[in-house]
Write a protein that holds these residues in place. Sequence first.
Motif, PDB file in Angstrom:
ATOM      1  N   MET A 138       0.845  -1.170   0.000  1.00 47.51           N
ATOM      2  CA  MET A 138       0.000   0.000   0.000  1.00 47.51           C
ATOM      3  C   MET A 138       0.892   1.235   0.000  1.00 47.51           C
ATOM      4  SD  MET A 138      -2.880   1.126   2.803  1.00 47.51           S
ATOM      5  CE  MET A 138      -4.205   0.230   2.066  1.00 47.51           C
ATOM      6  N   LYS A 139       0.526   2.210  -0.811  1.00 49.90           N
ATOM      7  CA  LYS A 139       1.273   3.460  -0.847  1.00 49.90           C
ATOM      8  C   LYS A 139       0.732   4.383   0.242  1.00 49.90           C
ATOM      9  CE  LYS A 139       2.617   3.507  -5.676  1.00 49.90           C
ATOM     10  NZ  LYS A 139       4.014   3.263  -5.485  1.00 49.90           N
ATOM     11  N   LEU A 140       1.625   4.830   1.099  1.00 49.04           N
ATOM     12  CA  LEU A 140       1.257   5.734   2.180  1.00 49.04           C
ATOM     13  C   LEU A 140       2.202   6.921   2.181  1.00 49.04           C
ATOM     14  CD1 LEU A 140       0.665   3.178   5.053  1.00 49.04           C
ATOM     15  CD2 LEU A 140      -1.075   4.368   3.737  1.00 49.04           C
ATOM     16  N   ARG A 141       1.730   8.030   2.686  1.00 46.42           N
ATOM     17  CA  ARG A 141       2.569   9.209   2.847  1.00 46.42           C
ATOM     18  C   ARG A 141       3.222   9.148   4.217  1.00 46.42           C
ATOM     19  NH1 ARG A 141      -1.328  14.004   1.371  1.00 46.42           N
ATOM     20  NH2 ARG A 141       0.469  15.130   2.158  1.00 46.42           N
ATOM     21  N   PRO A 142       4.311   9.878   4.417  1.00 45.72           N
ATOM     22  CA  PRO A 142       4.937   9.893   5.741  1.00 45.72           C
ATOM     23  C   PRO A 142       3.935  10.305   6.815  1.00 45.72           C
ATOM     24  CG  PRO A 142       6.422  10.854   4.141  1.00 45.72           C
ATOM     25  CD  PRO A 142       5.099  10.636   3.438  1.00 45.72           C
ATOM     26  N   LYS A 187      -2.637   3.959  12.433  1.00 44.13           N
ATOM     27  CA  LYS A 187      -3.144   2.911  13.319  1.00 44.13           C
ATOM     28  C   LYS A 187      -3.566   1.733  12.440  1.00 44.13           C
ATOM     29  CE  LYS A 187      -6.855   2.130  16.701  1.00 44.13           C
ATOM     30  NZ  LYS A 187      -7.963   2.811  17.412  1.00 44.13           N
ATOM     31  N   LEU A 188      -3.009   0.539  12.741  1.00 49.41           N
ATOM     32  CA  LEU A 188      -3.356  -0.684  12.029  1.00 49.41           C
ATOM     33  C   LEU A 188      -3.992  -1.663  13.005  1.00 49.41           C
ATOM     34  CD1 LEU A 188      -0.076  -1.372  10.002  1.00 49.41           C
ATOM     35  CD2 LEU A 188      -2.031   0.011   9.329  1.00 49.41           C
ATOM     36  N   ARG A 189      -4.854  -2.533  12.496  1.00 47.98           N
ATOM     37  CA  ARG A 189      -5.472  -3.579  13.312  1.00 47.98           C
ATOM     38  C   ARG A 189      -5.224  -4.925  12.645  1.00 47.98           C
ATOM     39  NH1 ARG A 189     -10.475  -1.636  13.830  1.00 47.98           N
ATOM     40  NH2 ARG A 189     -10.004  -0.740  15.848  1.00 47.98           N
ATOM     41  N   PHE A 219      -9.314 -13.429  16.614  1.00 50.95           N
ATOM     42  CA  PHE A 219     -10.468 -13.395  17.502  1.00 50.95           C
ATOM     43  C   PHE A 219     -10.436 -12.145  18.373  1.00 50.95           C
ATOM     44  CE2 PHE A 219     -12.506 -14.523  21.569  1.00 50.95           C
ATOM     45  CZ  PHE A 219     -13.795 -14.730  21.099  1.00 50.95           C
ATOM     46  N   ASP A 220      -9.244 -11.770  18.827  1.00 46.01           N
ATOM     47  CA  ASP A 220      -9.068 -10.577  19.657  1.00 46.01           C
ATOM     48  C   ASP A 220      -8.006  -9.703  18.990  1.00 46.01           C
ATOM     49  OD1 ASP A 220      -9.175  -8.755  21.734  1.00 46.01           O
ATOM     50  OD2 ASP A 220      -7.861  -9.921  23.036  1.00 46.01           O
ATOM     51  N   PRO A 221      -8.375  -8.957  17.945  1.00 47.65           N
ATOM     52  CA  PRO A 221      -7.362  -8.218  17.169  1.00 47.65           C
ATOM     53  C   PRO A 221      -6.659  -7.131  17.985  1.00 47.65           C
ATOM     54  CG  PRO A 221      -9.569  -7.564  16.507  1.00 47.65           C
ATOM     55  CD  PRO A 221      -9.725  -8.690  17.482  1.00 47.65           C
ATOM     56  N   GLY A 260      -1.654  -9.103   6.861  1.00 47.43           N
ATOM     57  CA  GLY A 260      -2.227  -9.438   8.151  1.00 47.43           C
ATOM     58  C   GLY A 260      -2.776  -8.253   8.928  1.00 47.43           C
ATOM     59  N   TYR A 261      -2.697  -7.041   8.352  1.00 44.64           N
ATOM     60  CA  TYR A 261      -3.197  -5.846   9.031  1.00 44.64           C
ATOM     61  C   TYR A 261      -4.149  -5.088   8.121  1.00 44.64           C
ATOM     62  CZ  TYR A 261       0.554  -6.411  12.438  1.00 44.64           C
ATOM     63  OH  TYR A 261       1.385  -6.896  13.403  1.00 44.64           O
ATOM     64  N   GLU A 262      -5.056  -4.360   8.740  1.00 44.15           N
ATOM     65  CA  GLU A 262      -5.906  -3.441   8.002  1.00 44.15           C
ATOM     66  C   GLU A 262      -5.639  -2.032   8.509  1.00 44.15           C
ATOM     67  OE1 GLU A 262     -10.164  -3.501   8.823  1.00 44.15           O
ATOM     68  OE2 GLU A 262      -9.768  -4.679  10.614  1.00 44.15           O
TER      69      GLU A 262
END
Length: 112
Positions: free
Chosen positions: A1-5, A9-11, A16-18, A54-56
Amino acid sequence: MKLRPGLYKLREKNSFDPQCVYLHVWEVDKNLYYTVNGSAGSPADEYNDIPMYGYELVKQLKLPAVSKATVVLNWTDPDGDTYSKKFSSVQEMRKFFNEYPQLAKAIGSKKY
Protein backbone atom coordinates in the motif's frame (compact mmCIF):
# COMPACT_ATOMS: atom_id res chain seq x y z
CA MET A 1 0.00 0.00 0.00
CA LYS A 2 1.27 3.46 -0.85
CA LEU A 3 1.26 5.73 2.18
CA ARG A 4 2.57 9.21 2.85
CA PRO A 5 4.94 9.89 5.74
CA GLY A 6 3.10 9.92 9.04
CA LEU A 7 1.73 7.78 11.85
CA TYR A 8 -1.01 5.22 11.23
CA LYS A 9 -3.14 2.91 13.32
CA LEU A 10 -3.36 -0.68 12.03
CA ARG A 11 -5.47 -3.58 13.31
CA GLU A 12 -4.71 -7.28 12.94
CA LYS A 13 -6.90 -9.16 10.49
CA ASN A 14 -8.30 -12.63 11.06
CA SER A 15 -7.89 -12.62 14.81
CA PHE A 16 -10.47 -13.40 17.50
CA ASP A 17 -9.07 -10.58 19.66
CA PRO A 18 -7.36 -8.22 17.17
CA GLN A 19 -4.53 -6.06 18.47
CA CYS A 20 -3.68 -2.64 17.11
CA VAL A 21 -0.19 -1.43 16.21
CA TYR A 22 1.38 1.85 15.16
CA LEU A 23 2.89 2.14 11.70
CA HIS A 24 5.36 5.03 11.38
CA VAL A 25 6.31 6.02 7.82
CA TRP A 26 9.06 8.53 7.02
CA GLU A 27 11.01 9.68 3.98
CA VAL A 28 14.76 9.96 3.44
CA ASP A 29 16.10 11.04 0.04
CA LYS A 30 12.75 10.31 -1.67
CA ASN A 31 12.74 6.74 -0.29
CA LEU A 32 10.12 5.62 2.22
CA TYR A 33 10.92 3.70 5.38
CA TYR A 34 8.58 2.26 7.97
CA THR A 35 8.51 0.73 11.41
CA VAL A 36 5.77 -1.14 13.28
CA ASN A 37 5.49 -0.37 17.01
CA GLY A 38 9.02 1.02 17.09
CA SER A 39 10.73 -2.07 15.70
CA ALA A 40 13.79 -1.77 13.49
CA GLY A 41 13.07 0.39 10.45
CA SER A 42 12.65 -1.21 7.03
CA PRO A 43 12.70 0.31 3.57
CA ALA A 44 9.54 0.25 1.48
CA ASP A 45 9.85 -1.70 -1.78
CA GLU A 46 11.18 -0.16 -4.97
CA TYR A 47 7.75 1.34 -5.73
CA ASN A 48 7.44 2.82 -2.20
CA ASP A 49 4.79 0.25 -1.31
CA ILE A 50 4.59 -0.74 2.35
CA PRO A 51 3.56 -4.34 3.00
CA MET A 52 0.72 -4.68 5.48
CA TYR A 53 0.09 -8.42 5.35
CA GLY A 54 -2.23 -9.44 8.15
CA TYR A 55 -3.20 -5.85 9.03
CA GLU A 56 -5.91 -3.44 8.00
CA LEU A 57 -5.44 0.33 7.96
CA VAL A 58 -7.72 1.98 10.52
CA LYS A 59 -6.72 5.64 10.24
CA GLN A 60 -3.89 8.16 10.14
CA LEU A 61 -2.98 9.73 13.48
CA LYS A 62 -1.43 13.06 14.40
CA LEU A 63 -0.04 11.73 17.71
CA PRO A 64 -0.51 8.49 19.63
CA ALA A 65 -3.59 8.80 21.85
CA VAL A 66 -3.19 7.00 25.16
CA SER A 67 -5.88 6.60 27.79
CA LYS A 68 -4.19 3.83 29.82
CA ALA A 69 -0.79 2.18 29.54
CA THR A 70 0.84 -0.84 31.16
CA VAL A 71 4.21 -2.50 30.65
CA VAL A 72 4.62 -6.26 30.95
CA LEU A 73 8.01 -7.80 31.67
CA ASN A 74 8.40 -11.50 30.84
CA TRP A 75 11.48 -13.55 31.69
CA THR A 76 12.72 -17.11 32.00
CA ASP A 77 14.96 -18.50 34.74
CA PRO A 78 17.78 -21.04 34.25
CA ASP A 79 15.34 -23.89 34.98
CA GLY A 80 13.20 -22.81 32.02
CA ASP A 81 10.35 -21.50 34.18
CA THR A 82 8.65 -18.34 32.95
CA TYR A 83 7.58 -15.30 34.96
CA SER A 84 5.59 -12.18 34.20
CA LYS A 85 5.17 -8.84 36.00
CA LYS A 86 2.81 -6.05 34.93
CA PHE A 87 3.62 -2.41 35.73
CA SER A 88 1.27 0.55 35.64
CA SER A 89 3.80 3.24 36.61
CA VAL A 90 7.47 4.05 36.17
CA GLN A 91 7.89 4.30 39.95
CA GLU A 92 6.64 0.73 40.32
CA MET A 93 9.17 -0.44 37.70
CA ARG A 94 12.05 1.38 39.43
CA LYS A 95 11.16 -0.18 42.78
CA PHE A 96 11.01 -3.64 41.18
CA PHE A 97 14.37 -3.20 39.44
CA ASN A 98 15.93 -1.96 42.69
CA GLU A 99 14.78 -5.18 44.33
CA TYR A 100 15.81 -7.38 41.37
CA PRO A 101 18.72 -5.64 39.60
CA GLN A 102 19.62 -8.81 37.66
CA LEU A 103 16.39 -8.39 35.67
CA ALA A 104 17.24 -4.79 34.85
CA LYS A 105 20.70 -5.93 33.68
CA ALA A 106 19.12 -8.68 31.55
CA ILE A 107 17.27 -6.05 29.49
CA GLY A 108 20.34 -3.85 29.06
CA SER A 109 20.33 -1.45 32.00
CA LYS A 110 23.77 -0.17 33.03
CA LYS A 111 22.38 1.58 36.09
CA TYR A 112 21.66 -1.52 38.16
